[in-house]
Design an enzyme around this catalytic site. Structure first.
Site, PDB file in Angstrom:
ATOM      1  N   THR A  70     138.392 103.909 -38.282  1.00 53.43           N
ATOM      2  CA  THR A  70     137.202 104.522 -37.692  1.00 53.43           C
ATOM      3  C   THR A  70     136.179 104.917 -38.746  1.00 53.43           C
ATOM      4  OG1 THR A  70     138.492 105.358 -35.830  1.00 53.43           O
ATOM      5  CG2 THR A  70     136.378 106.401 -36.216  1.00 53.43           C
ATOM      6  N   SER A 116     143.731 100.634 -37.856  1.00 58.14           N
ATOM      7  CA  SER A 116     145.085 100.900 -38.352  1.00 58.14           C
ATOM      8  C   SER A 116     146.168 100.520 -37.343  1.00 58.14           C
ATOM      9  CB  SER A 116     145.235 102.370 -38.763  1.00 58.14           C
ATOM     10  OG  SER A 116     145.130 103.231 -37.651  1.00 58.14           O
ATOM     11  N   THR A 149     143.048 106.508 -38.586  1.00 54.77           N
ATOM     12  CA  THR A 149     143.910 107.673 -38.357  1.00 54.77           C
ATOM     13  C   THR A 149     145.106 107.385 -37.454  1.00 54.77           C
ATOM     14  OG1 THR A 149     142.513 108.403 -36.509  1.00 54.77           O
ATOM     15  CG2 THR A 149     142.006 109.297 -38.705  1.00 54.77           C
ATOM     16  N   ASP A 150     145.052 106.310 -36.661  1.00 53.14           N
ATOM     17  CA  ASP A 150     146.124 106.053 -35.695  1.00 53.14           C
ATOM     18  C   ASP A 150     147.486 105.927 -36.362  1.00 53.14           C
ATOM     19  OD1 ASP A 150     144.325 106.198 -33.674  1.00 53.14           O
ATOM     20  OD2 ASP A 150     144.356 104.071 -33.150  1.00 53.14           O
TER      21      ASP A 150
END
Length: 403
Positions: A70, A116, A149-150
């Site tokens: 992101t 990710s 961030t996932d």
């Protein structure tokens, strides 16, 4: 390389702006094919490395590895935080943070550029080996990784287990795309460079820095799908905070977990080629009326080498499910890690199957969530560890087995 250095010195003497220097060097590297071009099956992009010049060469030297996510995304609206796509590079980000020149001399490399959720074990292995190579060169005081961030917590955990270096390694990302009026990416990147370049971060292992928090790479977990304040260490606590351009450590002394760097000396990780995959370890989710045939299907058709259970409560699994797992483990030698689907809490040894359901391959996952337990088990399997050895390693994160 000598000619490139002469170009850098010439640009410095001409007094050109950083933005002009970045563009010129980037074009030069691409045109002359000075970039590295190591092929991995999971990575289709070519890599480029660009040097940010700094007038003060005495500043710490930091290497940024950009992977996408992101933080490198943009959308169609300044008020929308959904439906965006990864379409920016590390050049786009660094160009918008001239303040970095007050912190460090920065080199940055777009190692890949994906969300990710697309990252595989090959991506993380490549990143680990590139970091190791950069630090062994002696050129850099610290490393920053921009990441979606996932699955950031999985990459941070993998790096913590497979690297044993004194230099700070700091992962960061953002929860909002570049086009959002509440974009958090630039500040997160700035604070991460500050952390990675600061001598107080030495020997603290892998760190995660987002939303002014500094968190251990062992414990960091994404707790919210949308909020800026998502990465937490609820039970273990935050290591420090970033306030008014200053790092405030809550834990004053450097600390590394007992499993940090446990696989840093693995020759297998360095020998893995692009055609090799990590051992297949599946995560199975526990719920009411669970169909245990899923276990059979996974083992029989997916060449599974190990299983992690995201059980209910403190690792609970159905009696029928435990019976199937016992039979498969005893027959095929499969290790089975009992973890929990809950956000917090641990799975202790006492919650492993007992009585007629007891089996040797059952291992308690302790406080590790299923995704981290999977990574630890994969690393154990690639080293060819026995059930006894795997159990001893999981004991280091509280829990382990009966051995």
């Amino acid at each position: 390389m000598i000619f490139l250095n002469l170009v850098l010195v010439t640009l410095q003497l001409l007094g050109l702006s950083n933005a002009v220097k970045f563009d010129f060097i980037n074009d030069f590297l691409n045109f002359n094919h000075f970039y590295k071009n190591t092929f991995y099956e999971a990575v289709t992009q070519e890599e480029t490395a660009v040097v940010q010049l700094n007038e003060n060469w005495r500043f710490p030297s930091i290497k940024i590895f950009a992977t996408g996510g992101t933080i490198a995304s943009s959308g169609d609206s300044s008020t929308s935080n959904a439906g965006y796509s990864v379409n920016l590079t590390i050049n786009d980000l660094v160009d918008n943070i001239p303040e970095l020149s007050n912190l460090a001399t920065v080199a940055f490399q777009q190692i890949y550029n994906v969300g990710s959720n697309e990252i595989t074990s090959l991506h993380t292995l490549k990143l680990r080996n590139e970091i190791l190579s950069s630090l062994k060169s002696g050129e850099y005081h610290g490393i920053v990784v921009t990441h979606g961030t996932d699955t950031l917590e999985e990459t941070a955990f993998f790096l913590e287990l497979t690297l044993d270096v004194k230099e700070p390694i700091c992962l960061t990302g953002s929860m909002r795309p570049r086009t959002s009026i509440s974009y958090d990416g630039l500040m997160n990147l700035y604070t991460s460079v500050l952390v990675a370049s600061h001598e107080s971060a030495v020997n603290r292992g892998v760190l995660v820095s987002l939303n002014d928090r500094i968190i251990s790479g062992i414990y960091a977990t994404k707790s919210n799908s949308n909020s800026l304040d998502t990465f937490k260490n609820d039970e273990q606590g935050t290591l420090g905070m970033f306030v008014d351009n200053q790092i405030n450590w809550f834990i004053s002394q450097p600390f590394k977990h007992r499993i940090a760097g446990l696989f840093a000396g693995s020759r297998r990780l360095l020998e893995i080629e692009h055609s090799f995959e990590m051992p297949e370890v599946l995560i199975l989710f526990g719920y009411q009326s669970l169909n245990v045939e899923l276990i059979e299907l996974a083992v029989n058709h997916l060449n599974v080498k190990g299983i992690v259970l995201a059980g209910t409560g403190s690792g609970s699994w159905t009696d029928h499910g435990n019976m199937v797992l016992k039979r498969l483990s005893d027959t095929l030698g499969l290790p089975v890690i009992y973890s929990t689907r809950n956000a917090n809490g641990i799975v202790p040894v006492g919650n492993l199957p007992n009585g007629k359901y007891k089996f040797q391959g059952a291992i308690a996952g302790g406080y590790l969530n299923p995704q981290k337990a999977r990574i630890l088990l994969q690393l154990c399997l690639i080293e060819g560890y026995s059930h006894e050895r795997i159990s001893e390693i999981f004991k280091l994160v509280y829990g382990g087995s009966r051995f």
